[in-house]
Write an enzyme that holds these catalytic residues in place. Structure first.
Site, short mmCIF file in Angstrom:
data_model
loop_
_atom_site.label_atom_id
_atom_site.label_comp_id
_atom_site.label_asym_id
_atom_site.label_seq_id
_atom_site.Cartn_x
_atom_site.Cartn_y
_atom_site.Cartn_z
N ARG A 177 2.07 39.59 -85.22
CA ARG A 177 0.66 39.26 -85.01
C ARG A 177 0.30 39.17 -83.53
NH1 ARG A 177 2.62 36.72 -89.45
NH2 ARG A 177 1.38 36.75 -91.36
N PRO A 193 7.95 44.75 -88.30
CA PRO A 193 7.21 45.50 -89.33
C PRO A 193 5.97 44.72 -89.77
CG PRO A 193 9.54 45.30 -89.89
CD PRO A 193 9.29 44.37 -88.77
N TYR A 213 11.00 39.59 -101.61
CA TYR A 213 11.00 40.90 -102.27
C TYR A 213 12.33 41.12 -102.99
CZ TYR A 213 6.69 41.32 -99.68
OH TYR A 213 5.42 41.08 -99.19
N ALA A 227 6.99 47.82 -94.09
CA ALA A 227 7.78 47.94 -95.32
C ALA A 227 7.36 49.19 -96.07
CB ALA A 227 7.59 46.70 -96.19
N CYS A 261 2.85 45.27 -92.61
CA CYS A 261 2.21 46.07 -93.65
C CYS A 261 0.76 46.33 -93.29
CB CYS A 261 2.30 45.35 -94.99
SG CYS A 261 3.97 45.32 -95.68
#
Length: 370
Positions: free
Chosen positions: A324, A23, A182, A57, A25
Site C-alpha cells: 500500500r 504482490p 488461501y 496472486a 491483487c
C-alpha cells in the site's frame, strides 16, 4: 552505503537493493487474462527503483481465483496476454520480476473488494470452492468441497503448469502463495484443516500437501530459477497456526530447496485479532530468520525509510516489501535513497526530476538540451 540500498541474492537471483514491491491483487483481469490495466499498473511500478516487483496472486486454476476478475496463468492464452506487459517492462526497466502463484481454496468465488468482497454462492453466479476440509471460511458462506486425491493432484498440476509458463515467460522468480488464508494455508492451519487422513492432524501431516506442491514446482523449473514462499506466520487466533509451526514449515521448505521466505500473517479466520501497527509482523520475520538460512523478506506497515533501514540493521529481515505504501508513493525508493544518502536507478527520461540538493541520487547522469 545504506544497507537498504546494498545488493542481496535470493538464491541464484541477484538484486541491486533490498526493496521489494509486494504482490497486490488488482481484480482487473478478463477471464484471467491480463488487460491494459496491468500494462499501466505494473509498468508504473517498474519505474519505482525497487529491486524486484512481485505480480499479484495469479490463479493456477479457474476455480482457484479469489474473484472472477483475478489474473490467471492456467492456459497458454493467459501467458500470451501477459507477455506484452513483461516485454514492455524489460525494455524500459532493470527491475527483476517475480510472479506469485496461488489458489484461493475456500476463499475463492468472492466479489471484488470495491463491491464488498463477500462470498458468492454457486447459485448466485459464483462457483463451487474446494479446501482441505468442508468448512466454510465464515458462518453463512457456501461450504467448500474437501479435496480428495484426484482434486489435490489437479491442484498440483495447476501449479506445475503455471510454473512452467512462468519460466517460459522469463520471470526471474516464483513465489508460492501459502499465506492469507488461501488453499495452502488452509491445509496448514488446524482451524481450516480437520482431515483424518495423512493430510490432517499432526503438523507433519498438515504440511504434507503444501510441501508436495512446493517440491513439484521446484522440480518443474530449472535449478537456476529462484523459487520462494509467502507464509502467514500466525493466524492470530488461539489454537490456530502460529510462529512455532511456521519455523518448522520454513525449515522443511529450506530442505526442499526454497530460496526465500516472505513473512506475512493472518487471513484464515474472521476471528483473527490483529494488533495492526508499524512493522507489526516483523517479529515473525526475525524469528524465522534466526531459525533458517534463507533470506527473509519482512512486510507489514513499513512506510518510512529509517524504519526500513532499522529493520535490516537490527537483523530482523534481509529485505523489506512494501505494498500500500508503494501505491501511495510509487517513487518511495527514490525518496528513501535521498533520505539515506544512497543512489537509485531511474530511467533517463526522468533524470531531469532529480532535485538540485541530491546531485548524485540517480548516479552518473548527463543532460543536454538546445
Amino acid at each position: 552505503m545504506s544497507l537498504l540500498f546494498s545488493p542481496i541474492s535470493l538464491g541464484p537471483l541477484q538484486l541491486e537493493n533490498r526493496i521489494a514491491i509486494a504482490p497486490m491483487c488488482q481484480y482487473s483481469a478478463d477471464e484471467g487474462l491480463a488487460t491494459d490495466w496491468h500494462m499501466i499498473h505494473l509498468g508504473h511500478l517498474a519505474l519505482s527503483g525497487a529491486a524486484i516487483l512481485f505480480l499479484e496472486a495469479t490463479a493456477v486454476t479457474p476455480e482457484g481465483r479469489i474473484s472472477a476478475r483475478d489474473l490467471g496463468l492456467w492456459s497458454d492464452d493467459h501467458a500470451a496476454a501477459l507477455a506484452p506487459v513483461l516485454k514492455a517492462i524489460r525494455r524500459h526497466s532493470p527491475i527483476k520480476l517475480a510472479i506469485q502463484l496461488g489458489h484461493a481454496g475456500r476463499k475463492a468465488s468472492s466479489a471484488v473488494p470495491w463491491e464488498g468482497g463477500a462470498n458468492i454462492a454457486p447459485g448466485d453466479g459464483g462457483w463451487q470452492t474446494v479446501s482441505a476440509s468442508a468448512l466454510p471460511h465464515a458462518d453463512g458462506e457456501a461450504a467448500p468441497l474437501a479435496l480428495d486425491a484426484a482434486g489435490m493432484q489437479h491442484v498440483i498440476d495447476g501449479f506445475v503448469d503455471s510454473a512452467r509458463r512462468s519460466h517460459a515467460l522469463g520471470f526471474d522468480a516464483i513465489e508460492l502463495h501459502s499465506a492469507h488464508g488461501y488453499l495452502l494455508h488452509q491445509f496448514l492451519s488446524p482451524l481450516s484443516n480437520q482431515r483424518s487422513d495423512e493430510y490432517g492432524g499432526s503438523l507433519e501431516n498438515r504440511m504434507r500437501f503444501p510441501l508436495e506442491v512446493f517440491k513439484a514446482v521446484r522440480a518443474a523449473v530449472p535449478a537456476e530459477m529462484t523459487v520462494g514462499v509467502r507464509i502467514s506466520a500466525t493466524d492470530w487466533v488461539i489454537g490456530g497456526w502460529d510462529v512455532e509451526q511456521s519455523v518448522r514449515y520454513a525449515q522443511a521448505l529450506e530442505l526442499a530447496g526454497c530460496h526465500f521466505m516472505h513473512v506475512s500473517s493472518g487471513g484464515v479466520s474472521p476471528l483473527q485479532k490483529i494488533p495492526v501497527g508499524p512493522g507489526y509482523q516483523i517479529e515473525f520475520a526475525e524469528r524465522i530468520k534466526r531459525e533458517t538460512g534463507m533470506p527473509i523478506i519482512g512486510v507489514g506497515m513499513i512506510t518510512e525509510a529509517e524504519q526500513a533501514q532499522g529493520i535490516l540493521e537490527q537483523g530482523q529481515a534481509d529485505m523489506v516489501a512494501l505494498a500500500r505504501a508503494m501505491l501511495f508513493d510509487p517513487r518511495w525508493p527514490w525518496h528513501a535513497a535521498a533520505e539515506l544518502g544512497a543512489q537509485v536507478q531511474a530511467p533517463p527520461q526522468y533524470w531531469r526530476s532529480q532535485p538540485r540538493e541530491y546531485k548524485d541520487l540517480f548516479g552518473a547522469t548527463r543532460l543536454g538540451q538546445r
